[in-house]
Design an enzyme around this catalytic site. Structure first.
Site, PDB file in Angstrom:
ATOM      1  CG  PHE A  30      -2.230  -0.847   0.909  1.00  0.00           C
ATOM      2  CD1 PHE A  30      -2.386  -1.563  -0.266  1.00  0.00           C
ATOM      3  CD2 PHE A  30      -3.248  -0.902   1.845  1.00  0.00           C
ATOM      4  CE1 PHE A  30      -3.528  -2.325  -0.508  1.00  0.00           C
ATOM      5  CE2 PHE A  30      -4.402  -1.655   1.615  1.00  0.00           C
ATOM      6  CZ  PHE A  30      -4.540  -2.365   0.430  1.00  0.00           C
ATOM      7  NE  ARG A  31       3.919   0.400  -4.360  1.00  0.00           N
ATOM      8  CZ  ARG A  31       4.711  -0.625  -4.629  1.00  0.00           C
ATOM      9  NH1 ARG A  31       5.567  -1.065  -3.707  1.00  0.00           N
ATOM     10  NH2 ARG A  31       4.663  -1.221  -5.808  1.00  0.00           N
TER      11      ARG A  31
ATOM     12  CG  ASN B  32       8.551  -3.788  -0.442  1.00  0.00           C
ATOM     13  OD1 ASN B  32       7.500  -4.027   0.132  1.00  0.00           O
ATOM     14  ND2 ASN B  32       8.722  -4.026  -1.728  1.00  0.00           N
TER      15      ASN B  32
ATOM     16  CG  HIS C 141      10.212 -11.852  -3.654  1.00  0.00           C
ATOM     17  ND1 HIS C 141       9.373 -10.957  -4.263  1.00  0.00           N
ATOM     18  CD2 HIS C 141      11.054 -12.294  -4.621  1.00  0.00           C
ATOM     19  CE1 HIS C 141       9.695 -10.853  -5.551  1.00  0.00           C
ATOM     20  NE2 HIS C 141      10.722 -11.663  -5.788  1.00  0.00           N
TER      21      HIS C 141
ATOM     22  CG  HIS D 138       4.903 -13.483  -5.147  1.00  0.00           C
ATOM     23  ND1 HIS D 138       6.107 -14.127  -4.939  1.00  0.00           N
ATOM     24  CD2 HIS D 138       5.092 -12.197  -4.758  1.00  0.00           C
ATOM     25  CE1 HIS D 138       6.973 -13.262  -4.446  1.00  0.00           C
ATOM     26  NE2 HIS D 138       6.382 -12.097  -4.335  1.00  0.00           N
TER      27      HIS D 138
ATOM     28  CG  ASP E 123       3.023  -8.967  -5.273  1.00  0.00           C
ATOM     29  OD1 ASP E 123       3.297  -8.181  -4.347  1.00  0.00           O
ATOM     30  OD2 ASP E 123       3.847  -9.303  -6.141  1.00  0.00           O
TER      31      ASP E 123
ATOM     32  CG  HIS F  43       4.838   0.610  -9.613  1.00  0.00           C
ATOM     33  ND1 HIS F  43       5.786   0.987  -8.684  1.00  0.00           N
ATOM     34  CD2 HIS F  43       4.820  -0.749  -9.598  1.00  0.00           C
ATOM     35  CE1 HIS F  43       6.318  -0.103  -8.138  1.00  0.00           C
ATOM     36  NE2 HIS F  43       5.742  -1.167  -8.673  1.00  0.00           N
TER      37      HIS F  43
END
Length: 448
Positions: free
Chosen positions: A67-68, A98, A182, A240, A313, A317
């Site tokens: 969700f940045r 991240n 990941h 994923h 996922d 962007h």
């Protein structure tokens, strides 16, 4: 009035499908009934929502979103992305570390919780990220409030690669929680990238992305992680998963008996590598979308129990950041608003059943992560619910996307299952396109 009744619903829950009604009292489900709602309830002092024969499903739980927030809010934040989630029938999310700063400290975790409490329309939770030097933090974490440790075995957006073998062994041996990975081998990716740059220069076509982020890169990393998890009897969750070859590393024993579990994302079940020729970098993800054979193996793996849950996922962007090819374009795309309709579309095509979709996106996520009182339509559980009307075709348009990035790789696609309403902790937060901006989600809690 604190009570609500949802009636004339086709309830899909715990492998069953039946006409029924649900009574909500405050945050929780008070009654689940079969057949028509009693007249005394409908005539009483109660809020009423007529489902008009649509599906009533437990709200989806997405165990992997980006969700940045904080640090990358020019393209998304918890407010905008939680709006997209509830509009898609997703009532709870687990956000990845991240961000900027990275969620690799207790303080960063607390800051995210504070932010979510202020702005998130959906229920929320946050992984803590592993680094080569934060093992003390991982051991001090309160895992009743954290879904697990996120471990990057291949570098992706945010560059949180953990490549120190001593650190990796320590994490697998000592962390008393789920380790979500990941899984792509960085050395294999680097060699593949060098080969492609030697062939094409810096402008490598996006069609080569699955050959850079290759089957070998995924398999080698996953095999190593599973060996390490078995050595230390650790709880491993492979995020994923994307290849047919990795299916040989998994088991289909009952979920409650598994120490090693796997997630597949909706995009790996929907597209194939051939779609890069049409959609280009809009479907550039890490791990890459792979072949038709890989997609079929993933679908079969879900049906057979080798793979356990479905997520998105979700990784927004700006389109300007998606420009370029296999090397220059950023990987990731928004999906949380459409993942449930996508899966129901696959059910319409006979790939899965609606009951299985509910299992993959709600029941099994709650069971895998030991989430308290969510993921099912049960009396005493939180009223996280979504109403989805089948056989209601609509075209997906970029202008309908609620994510701040404002686009979707599904643009132009016809979907036939429309999310009509979503309830979070008993509050109707989404209703036929309208958002209740006053609603706030709760922090997810985990049984240790």
């Amino acid at each position: 009035m604190s009570k609500t009744i949802i009636y004339n619903a086709l309830i899909v829950n715990e492998g069953e499908r039946f006409k029924g009604f649900v009574v909500i009292n405050g945050e929780c489900i008070e009654q689940v009934g079969r057949g028509d709602a009693p007249a005394q309830l409908l005539n009483g002092d109660i809020n009423k929502h007529d489902a008009e024969g649509a599906y009533l499903l437990p709200g989806g739980i997405d165990d992997q979103v980006h969700f940045r927030d904080p640090g990358l809010t020019h393209k998304a934040d918890m407010a905008t992305e939680s709006r997209a989630a509830v509009a898609g029938g997703i009532t709870s999310f687990m956000d990845m570390p991240n961000t900027i700063p990275q969620t690799t400290s207790i303080e960063a975790l607390e800051a995210k919780h504070h932010r979510a409490k202020e702005v998130s329309l959906a229920n929320y939770s946050f992984y803590i990220g592993a680094t080569n030097d934060n093992i003390d933090t991982l051991l001090a974490c309160d895992y009743s409030m954290v879904p697990g440790v996120k471990l990057f075995l291949g570098a992706s957006t945010g560059n949180m690669l953990v490549d120190n073998n001593e650190t990796l062994n320590c994490i697998f041996a000592e962390v008393p929680a789920l380790i979500a990975i990941h899984s792509e081998d960085e050395d294999v990716i680097r060699r593949n990238k060098e080969t492609m740059i030697a062939k094409y220069g810096e402008d490598v076509p996006v069609e080569e992305h699955p050959n850079i982020r290759s089957v070998e890169a995924c398999y080698k990393s996953t095999e190593k992680a599973i060996e390490m998890a078995k050595k230390h009897n650790a709880r491993l969750h492979i995020l994923h998963i994307s290849t047919a070859k990795e299916m040989s590393l998994l088991s289909n024993e009952p979920l409650e008996d598994k120490k090693i579990t796997a997630e597949v994302c909706a995009h790996h079940l929907w597209w194939t590598a051939d779609d890069h020729a049409i959609l280009g970098t809009r479907i550039k993800w890490n791990p890459a979308i792979k072949s038709l054979e890989d997609r079929q193996a993933l679908r079969d793996g879900l049906n057979s129990g080798l793979i356990d849950v479905v997520a998105t996922d979700h990784a927004p962007h700006l389109l300007s950041e998606k420009e370029g090819g296999a090397i220059k374009a950023t990987s990731g795309a928004p999906l949380v608003q459409y993942s449930l309709p996508m899966m129901l579309e696959l059910a319409d095509k006979g790939v899965f059943t609606v009951e299985q979709v509910v299992d993959f996106m709600s029941h099994r996520v709650a069971k895998l992560f030991h989430i308290e009182k969510r993921g099912y339509i049960r009396e005493g559980y939180y009223a996280d619910l979504t109403i989805v009307k089948p056989q209601t075709p609509y075209m997906v348009k970029d202008e309908d996307v609620l994510s701040r990035c404002g686009w979707t790789p599904l643009v132009g696609t016809i979907l036939n299952n429309r999310v009509m309403a979503t309830f979070v902790n008993g509050v109707k937060v989404f209703d036929n396109g309208a958002i209740n901006e006053s609603c706030r989600g709760m922090a997810l809690k985990y049984k240790l």
